[in-house]
Design a protein around this motif. Sequence first.
Motif, PDB file in Angstrom:
ATOM      1  N   ALA A 135       0.802  -1.235   0.000  1.00  0.00           N
ATOM      2  CA  ALA A 135       0.000   0.000   0.000  1.00  0.00           C
ATOM      3  C   ALA A 135       0.833   1.283   0.000  1.00  0.00           C
ATOM      4  O   ALA A 135       0.528   2.246  -0.694  1.00  0.00           O
ATOM      5  N   LYS A 136       1.859   1.317   0.834  1.00  0.00           N
ATOM      6  CA  LYS A 136       2.846   2.412   0.903  1.00  0.00           C
ATOM      7  C   LYS A 136       2.350   3.765   1.380  1.00  0.00           C
ATOM      8  O   LYS A 136       3.102   4.537   1.960  1.00  0.00           O
ATOM      9  N   PHE A 137       1.082   4.076   1.119  1.00  0.00           N
ATOM     10  CA  PHE A 137       0.597   5.421   1.437  1.00  0.00           C
ATOM     11  C   PHE A 137      -0.773   5.303   2.104  1.00  0.00           C
ATOM     12  O   PHE A 137      -1.679   4.681   1.536  1.00  0.00           O
ATOM     13  N   GLY A 138      -0.889   5.854   3.299  1.00  0.00           N
ATOM     14  CA  GLY A 138      -2.151   5.808   4.031  1.00  0.00           C
ATOM     15  C   GLY A 138      -2.545   7.201   4.521  1.00  0.00           C
ATOM     16  O   GLY A 138      -1.705   8.094   4.643  1.00  0.00           O
ATOM     17  N   LEU A 139      -3.844   7.365   4.785  1.00  0.00           N
ATOM     18  CA  LEU A 139      -4.339   8.639   5.322  1.00  0.00           C
ATOM     19  C   LEU A 139      -4.714   8.439   6.783  1.00  0.00           C
ATOM     20  O   LEU A 139      -5.502   7.549   7.118  1.00  0.00           O
ATOM     21  N   PHE A 140      -4.134   9.263   7.632  1.00  0.00           N
ATOM     22  CA  PHE A 140      -4.448   9.257   9.054  1.00  0.00           C
ATOM     23  C   PHE A 140      -5.478  10.369   9.272  1.00  0.00           C
ATOM     24  O   PHE A 140      -5.373  11.446   8.657  1.00  0.00           O
ATOM     25  N   ILE A 141      -6.496  10.115  10.088  1.00  0.00           N
ATOM     26  CA  ILE A 141      -7.449  11.178  10.414  1.00  0.00           C
ATOM     27  C   ILE A 141      -7.582  11.260  11.933  1.00  0.00           C
ATOM     28  O   ILE A 141      -7.927  10.267  12.577  1.00  0.00           O
ATOM     29  N   HIS A 142      -7.246  12.417  12.478  1.00  0.00           N
ATOM     30  CA  HIS A 142      -7.450  12.663  13.907  1.00  0.00           C
ATOM     31  C   HIS A 142      -8.665  13.566  14.052  1.00  0.00           C
ATOM     32  O   HIS A 142      -8.636  14.741  13.674  1.00  0.00           O
ATOM     33  N   TRP A 143      -9.725  12.979  14.589  1.00  0.00           N
ATOM     34  CA  TRP A 143     -10.971  13.751  14.710  1.00  0.00           C
ATOM     35  C   TRP A 143     -11.657  13.385  16.009  1.00  0.00           C
ATOM     36  O   TRP A 143     -11.825  12.197  16.328  1.00  0.00           O
ATOM     37  N   GLY A 144     -12.018  14.382  16.742  1.00  0.00           N
ATOM     38  CA  GLY A 144     -12.692  14.155  18.020  1.00  0.00           C
ATOM     39  C   GLY A 144     -13.151  15.474  18.609  1.00  0.00           C
ATOM     40  O   GLY A 144     -13.129  16.517  17.931  1.00  0.00           O
ATOM     41  N   LEU A 145     -13.531  15.448  19.884  1.00  0.00           N
ATOM     42  CA  LEU A 145     -14.047  16.657  20.545  1.00  0.00           C
ATOM     43  C   LEU A 145     -13.038  17.805  20.528  1.00  0.00           C
ATOM     44  O   LEU A 145     -13.416  18.976  20.518  1.00  0.00           O
ATOM     45  N   TYR A 146     -11.749  17.455  20.530  1.00  0.00           N
ATOM     46  CA  TYR A 146     -10.685  18.479  20.552  1.00  0.00           C
ATOM     47  C   TYR A 146     -10.743  19.397  19.331  1.00  0.00           C
ATOM     48  O   TYR A 146     -10.123  20.457  19.317  1.00  0.00           O
ATOM     49  N   HIS A 164      -6.854   9.781  23.319  1.00  0.00           N
ATOM     50  CA  HIS A 164      -6.569   9.764  24.757  1.00  0.00           C
ATOM     51  C   HIS A 164      -7.667  10.437  25.585  1.00  0.00           C
ATOM     52  O   HIS A 164      -7.777  10.194  26.789  1.00  0.00           O
ATOM     53  N   ASP A 165      -8.464  11.308  24.959  1.00  0.00           N
ATOM     54  CA  ASP A 165      -9.515  12.008  25.730  1.00  0.00           C
ATOM     55  C   ASP A 165     -10.675  11.075  26.097  1.00  0.00           C
ATOM     56  O   ASP A 165     -11.554  11.451  26.873  1.00  0.00           O
ATOM     57  N   GLY A 166     -10.689   9.876  25.498  1.00  0.00           N
ATOM     58  CA  GLY A 166     -11.656   8.866  25.919  1.00  0.00           C
ATOM     59  C   GLY A 166     -12.993   8.884  25.201  1.00  0.00           C
ATOM     60  O   GLY A 166     -13.843   8.029  25.438  1.00  0.00           O
ATOM     61  N   PHE A 167     -13.165   9.863  24.286  1.00  0.00           N
ATOM     62  CA  PHE A 167     -14.455  10.005  23.601  1.00  0.00           C
ATOM     63  C   PHE A 167     -14.505   9.102  22.367  1.00  0.00           C
ATOM     64  O   PHE A 167     -13.655   9.212  21.477  1.00  0.00           O
ATOM     65  N   ALA A 168     -15.517   8.226  22.311  1.00  0.00           N
ATOM     66  CA  ALA A 168     -15.620   7.278  21.193  1.00  0.00           C
ATOM     67  C   ALA A 168     -16.351   7.906  20.024  1.00  0.00           C
ATOM     68  O   ALA A 168     -17.427   8.489  20.198  1.00  0.00           O
ATOM     69  N   MET A 169     -15.790   7.769  18.840  1.00  0.00           N
ATOM     70  CA  MET A 169     -16.412   8.319  17.627  1.00  0.00           C
ATOM     71  C   MET A 169     -17.333   7.289  16.982  1.00  0.00           C
ATOM     72  O   MET A 169     -17.620   7.355  15.796  1.00  0.00           O
ATOM     73  N   PHE A 170     -17.769   6.317  17.783  1.00  0.00           N
ATOM     74  CA  PHE A 170     -18.689   5.289  17.285  1.00  0.00           C
ATOM     75  C   PHE A 170     -19.730   5.010  18.364  1.00  0.00           C
ATOM     76  O   PHE A 170     -19.549   5.365  19.534  1.00  0.00           O
ATOM     77  N   ARG A 171     -20.788   4.365  17.956  1.00  0.00           N
ATOM     78  CA  ARG A 171     -21.845   3.991  18.892  1.00  0.00           C
ATOM     79  C   ARG A 171     -21.311   2.897  19.798  1.00  0.00           C
ATOM     80  O   ARG A 171     -20.796   1.879  19.334  1.00  0.00           O
ATOM     81  N   MET A 226     -22.030   0.567  23.432  1.00  0.00           N
ATOM     82  CA  MET A 226     -22.847   0.143  24.575  1.00  0.00           C
ATOM     83  C   MET A 226     -22.027   0.205  25.853  1.00  0.00           C
ATOM     84  O   MET A 226     -22.556   0.134  26.955  1.00  0.00           O
ATOM     85  N   VAL A 227     -20.714   0.292  25.687  1.00  0.00           N
ATOM     86  CA  VAL A 227     -19.792   0.227  26.817  1.00  0.00           C
ATOM     87  C   VAL A 227     -19.744   1.539  27.584  1.00  0.00           C
ATOM     88  O   VAL A 227     -19.645   1.570  28.801  1.00  0.00           O
ATOM     89  N   SER A 228     -19.830   2.646  26.837  1.00  0.00           N
ATOM     90  CA  SER A 228     -19.755   3.958  27.459  1.00  0.00           C
ATOM     91  C   SER A 228     -20.635   4.929  26.674  1.00  0.00           C
ATOM     92  O   SER A 228     -20.560   4.989  25.441  1.00  0.00           O
ATOM     93  N   GLY A 229     -21.443   5.682  27.403  1.00  0.00           N
ATOM     94  CA  GLY A 229     -22.315   6.664  26.761  1.00  0.00           C
ATOM     95  C   GLY A 229     -21.543   7.853  26.217  1.00  0.00           C
ATOM     96  O   GLY A 229     -22.106   8.690  25.492  1.00  0.00           O
ATOM     97  N   TYR A 230     -20.267   7.925  26.581  1.00  0.00           N
ATOM     98  CA  TYR A 230     -19.425   9.024  26.108  1.00  0.00           C
ATOM     99  C   TYR A 230     -19.006   8.709  24.668  1.00  0.00           C
ATOM    100  O   TYR A 230     -17.870   8.329  24.397  1.00  0.00           O
ATOM    101  N   ASN A 231     -19.961   8.813  23.775  1.00  0.00           N
ATOM    102  CA  ASN A 231     -19.688   8.487  22.377  1.00  0.00           C
ATOM    103  C   ASN A 231     -20.530   9.350  21.451  1.00  0.00           C
ATOM    104  O   ASN A 231     -21.513   9.975  21.862  1.00  0.00           O
TER     105      ASN A 231
END
Length: 476
Positions: A86-97, A163-170, A172-177
């Motif tokens: 593959a050699k080339f990938g896209l990283f995406i950092h997205w969250g509450l920050y 690291h902030d702990g916020f899940a960007m997906f649905r 059941m484990v934590s409502g912080y999502n």
Amino acid sequence: MRIQVRRSQKQLIAQNIDMRRLVAILILCASVTAIMASGHGQGSQQSQAQPQAQPSPSPRPAIAQVPPEEAARELNNPRSKWFREAKFGLFIHWGLYAIPAGTWKDKQIPGLGEWIMNRAKIPVKEYELLAKEFNPVKFNADEWAQFAQDAGVKYLTITSKHHDGFAMFRSMVSGYNVENGTPFKRDVIKELAAACAKHGIRFCVYYSQAQDWHEPNGAGNTWDFGPDDKKDFDQYLRDKAVPQVRELLTQYGPIGLIWFDTPRLMNEARASQFTNLVRELQPDTLLNGRLGGKGDYRSTGDNRIPNEVVPGVWEVPATINDTWGFKSYDHNWKSVEDITFKLVDIVSKGGNYLLNVGPTSEGVIPEESVVRLRAVGAWLKPNGQSIYGTSPTAFGAELKGKDWRCTTKPGKYFIHLFQWPNGTFELDGVKSKIKKSYLLVDSKNKLKVNQSGDKVSITLPARAPDKVDSVLVLEY
Ligand code: H79
């Protein structure tokens, strides 16, 4: 007099011993830093050191070299074939920050955008209010996947939980999502996984398995919850990290790889809980090198490019400006020339380039990133054969400079010319008889080749076909 002389001799000896101690301490420090960089993922400091500008003595290596058997194990792993090619990938950092975007209570907070909660020591009770504001109405998974395709990346790795702990997906484990805790109420990971599948991009997730500043027993939040060594870290792993990784592996179809990070408090036993889960649920999913145990491949330190060819399977995670998560005032964008050079440089040394973008709180990838990555993609379109699926350089002397790089395929050398030579390109140390040569974008026009022993000289047209990297092919 005699006494005085004796005294100064003593002083000299004492001084000498001090000097030796000092040297010993310095050597010790240097090796400790080197060992830290070579450990599983501890090399993730925000270092901007460039390969050509490493000062002596003993610079911290970008990545640890492993024994040949270990490199061979990585390279022969059938699971990682797609990744090696593959050699080339896209990283995406997205969250509450992305909401504070580097500024908290009118103060610009130094450092990485996604570290703002930590750097400004924001209490959980305050930081988690950001979730109530998270409503990225411009987010369009299909556009992001289309953009990834235009940029020429083969895989996309998005922060499912930083690291902030916020899940960007649905979850059941934590409502912080993102689905259950925001007005947005949509599962970002789900939408993006589907869009990537549609666009032929391998979908991968970043998951911060050890640091979790939202949880009393996660690593890292010492301002709300006290020192890490007093925490019940296994409770955090058992009740949040491991079950959330299970969700990621079961809710979104095939996951190309999981990108773990900063293995604080991790050990073999803790790491194996994740490894076993991944192997059980999705045996084809790769593990990166920052889990805390053995992975399928290794990462360099963040933004660190090795000086030499590194055998094995590895990746350079890198920023396009100086932050991962969006910061409104970071305008230090790398140029298209620089990004293209870094891609080729890394590939010529045997690695992958995982280049990051940090979308805004509206769900928009900054235009500066879009323009640059699209330009790299436009270069890759006619030149991709010299990147995807290639092997490292057959030479090596070129790595001391920045004029050219070499990638290879069986029977082919791809010479990437970043400086267009005047008249001829001269190559030393060629072991095979060159049969023909041409520019990759103009393969019908054969160029004149002169070979004498291991020296080859190619006659070039007056003008470079590409203003950044013109690829010359030598077939043997
Ligand atoms: O996700 C990105 C970073 O947030 C993460 N790895 C990449 C892929 C990462 N986590 N930790 N580190 C990188 C090392 C962080 C070092 C620092 Fe700091 C953070 C330097 C400044 C802020 C910690 C806090 C050390 C000093 C202050």
